[in-house]
Design an enzyme around this catalytic site. Sequence first.
Site, short mmCIF file in Angstrom:
data_model
loop_
_atom_site.label_atom_id
_atom_site.label_comp_id
_atom_site.label_asym_id
_atom_site.label_seq_id
_atom_site.Cartn_x
_atom_site.Cartn_y
_atom_site.Cartn_z
CD GLU A 263 85.18 112.81 -31.99
OE1 GLU A 263 84.89 112.33 -30.86
OE2 GLU A 263 84.35 113.20 -32.81
CB CYS A 297 81.56 111.76 -28.96
SG CYS A 297 81.77 113.25 -29.91
CD GLU A 394 80.25 107.29 -25.71
OE1 GLU A 394 80.76 106.34 -26.32
OE2 GLU A 394 80.42 108.47 -26.02
P1 NAP Z 1 80.91 101.98 -33.97
O1 NAP Z 1 80.69 100.53 -34.02
O2 NAP Z 1 82.15 102.51 -33.38
O3 NAP Z 1 80.76 102.49 -35.48
C1 NAP Z 1 81.37 103.61 -36.06
C2 NAP Z 1 81.74 103.31 -37.49
O4 NAP Z 1 82.78 102.31 -37.57
C3 NAP Z 1 80.61 102.75 -38.32
O5 NAP Z 1 80.72 103.23 -39.63
C4 NAP Z 1 80.90 101.26 -38.20
O6 NAP Z 1 80.22 100.46 -39.11
C5 NAP Z 1 82.37 101.22 -38.37
N1 NAP Z 1 83.00 99.98 -37.92
C6 NAP Z 1 82.54 99.06 -37.04
N2 NAP Z 1 83.43 98.05 -36.87
C7 NAP Z 1 84.51 98.35 -37.64
C8 NAP Z 1 85.78 97.73 -37.89
N3 NAP Z 1 86.13 96.58 -37.31
N4 NAP Z 1 86.64 98.33 -38.73
C9 NAP Z 1 86.31 99.49 -39.32
N5 NAP Z 1 85.13 100.13 -39.14
C10 NAP Z 1 84.23 99.58 -38.30
O7 NAP Z 1 79.69 102.67 -33.26
P2 NAP Z 1 78.20 102.11 -33.21
O8 NAP Z 1 78.18 100.61 -33.20
O9 NAP Z 1 77.45 102.73 -34.26
O10 NAP Z 1 77.77 102.63 -31.78
C11 NAP Z 1 78.20 101.93 -30.62
C12 NAP Z 1 78.60 102.89 -29.55
O11 NAP Z 1 79.65 103.72 -30.01
C13 NAP Z 1 77.53 103.88 -29.13
O12 NAP Z 1 76.65 103.33 -28.21
C14 NAP Z 1 78.35 104.98 -28.56
O13 NAP Z 1 78.69 104.71 -27.23
C15 NAP Z 1 79.60 104.98 -29.41
N6 NAP Z 1 79.58 106.00 -30.47
C16 NAP Z 1 80.39 107.07 -30.35
C17 NAP Z 1 80.38 108.06 -31.32
C18 NAP Z 1 81.25 109.26 -31.24
O14 NAP Z 1 80.96 110.27 -31.87
N7 NAP Z 1 82.35 109.21 -30.52
C19 NAP Z 1 79.52 107.96 -32.40
C20 NAP Z 1 78.71 106.84 -32.52
C21 NAP Z 1 78.75 105.87 -31.55
P3 NAP Z 1 78.72 100.00 -38.74
O15 NAP Z 1 77.91 100.96 -39.51
O16 NAP Z 1 78.59 98.61 -39.20
O17 NAP Z 1 78.54 100.10 -37.25
#
Ligand code: NAP
Length: 491
Positions: A263, A297, A394
């Site tokens: 998602e 999102c 985004e």
């Molecule tokens: P993200 O990097 O996609 O993180 C989501 C989750 O995945 C976190 O628990 C993250 O850990 C983990 N993760 C990161 N790299 C991974 C890998 N290689 N393998 C497995 N899991 C991994 O999101 P974010 O960095 O927090 O936010 C960045 C951008 O993502 C935001 O600016 C926004 O545009 C988007 N976002 C979208 C949603 C949504 O609901 N669709 C939600 C949040 C963010 P960490 O805690 O270390 O990051």
Amino acid sequence: MSATLETAPVARPQIRRNQLLINGEWCDSVRGETFATYHPATEEKITDVAQANAEDVDRAVKAARRAFEEGEWHDMDARDRGALLLKLADLIEQNIVELAALETLDNGKPIIDALNADLPLVIDCLRYYAGWADKIKGDTIPVRGNYFCYTRREPVGVVGQIIPWNFPALMVAWKWGPALAAGCTIVMKPAEQTPLSCLRMAELAMEAGFPPGVINVVCGFGETGAAIVAHSDVDKVAFTGSTEVGQIIMRDAAQTLKRVTLELGGKSPNVVFADCDIEAAVQGAEFGLFFNQGQCCCAGSRVFVEESIHSDFVERLVDRAKNRQLGDPFSPATAQGPQVDKDQFEKIMGYIERGKSSGADCRTGGGRWGDKGFFVEPTVFDNVTDDMDIATDEIFGPVMSVLPFREFDEVIERSNKTFYGLAAAVWTRDIAKAHSLAAKVKAGTVWVNCYDVFDAAAPFGGFKMSGIGRELGEAALANYTELKTVTMSLD
Ligand code: NAP
Ligand code: MG
């Protein structure tokens, strides 16, 4: 809403849990590593949380595997799984103010939203899936020959669940509900910015009576998530987060051919026709974008407005954006809190600068609010064109792009000109126009004369690069079950 909330800020909650939960026991990580979590409104450290590495993930997966293959959970009647989910929902309801306050502390979201939106949806979701536990069933199939053929829906096994920080407790419920109803066992990684509500919910799950190993929580960063995805004994990964990380997860999961549901992000069009109820549409646009500090999102981040009402609409919108109350998220008067962390804050400020330099009209906001915490002023850009970064990317913050349009076909084409496809909305009094747009827009959810209406029974997920699979509703059960066909000779 409690009486105290209407009159005074909610007290900061006590932190009861900051360790990993593996096999029903709270423990430090094997290497004793920790990371800090912060309150984004003050930038103060809240507590240190145990940080799981690949070895901890392995211990959690082994516990989940044991709980899946043998013992109490394995032998449990579906009805009793449902009863445990109901018990968990009750315990969350009994502790709703504490959980809402944890959410506000860790994420920075206004207490009013945590208490009135996030937590009620959490409780609803768990109760909804409790009802499904004993209704997951197969079919009998009329096959050629003298055979009895039937299908069984079996739990997929050990599931890795990786969630983001924008709705920490709600994402736990969306993931645990269908997985537990189906009989799976779980290794969950909450986002490093917001592990606290997940840990407290896990504690309540133990109190509810979920057997050890059914729910395991491993906190940490991306590497912890990557260790779950790489683990050969995890059957399925469910991920919510950025499209970028979703791509990495899908690629890494290919190694073991895990089932994957994703998602991901969006750049959702919110289309306002001249024949709408303009005040309702203005409020819908405000809520659709600014709710949760723009960290949704499905945020309606491209507001397409028909030319004939464009200036009136923008005037009203700017007025509402200016009147949004920012401040201490623990105060019940606050409508907008800080962004979740410095990285997000800086990313958003970068987009605002690019919006300004690309020639869009910054009609309100455009700066930092206050001198402490990661607050961003509610920002409205007008006369945005489709190719500007603020119209394509985004932003995940309180930054709205207004794009004027003239024709129905034109707005459909422009709405779909994105690799995302999560949500869309349309504001009109013409039902034919509404249904026609709903059919033509490439998005997993379409709201007509409303925005962000969520229900545990209604599926949610993305077309195109906004994801794979659906959360919520009956549809989500498919994420957590395998279909088995049994054919028996009757000769
Ligand atoms: P993200 O990097 O996609 O993180 C989501 C989750 O995945 C976190 O628990 C993250 O850990 C983990 N993760 C990161 N790299 C991974 C890998 N290689 N393998 C497995 N899991 C991994 O999101 P974010 O960095 O927090 O936010 C960045 C951008 O993502 C935001 O600016 C926004 O545009 C988007 N976002 C979208 C949603 C949504 O609901 N669709 C939600 C949040 C963010 P960490 O805690 O270390 O990051
Ligand atoms: Mg990240």
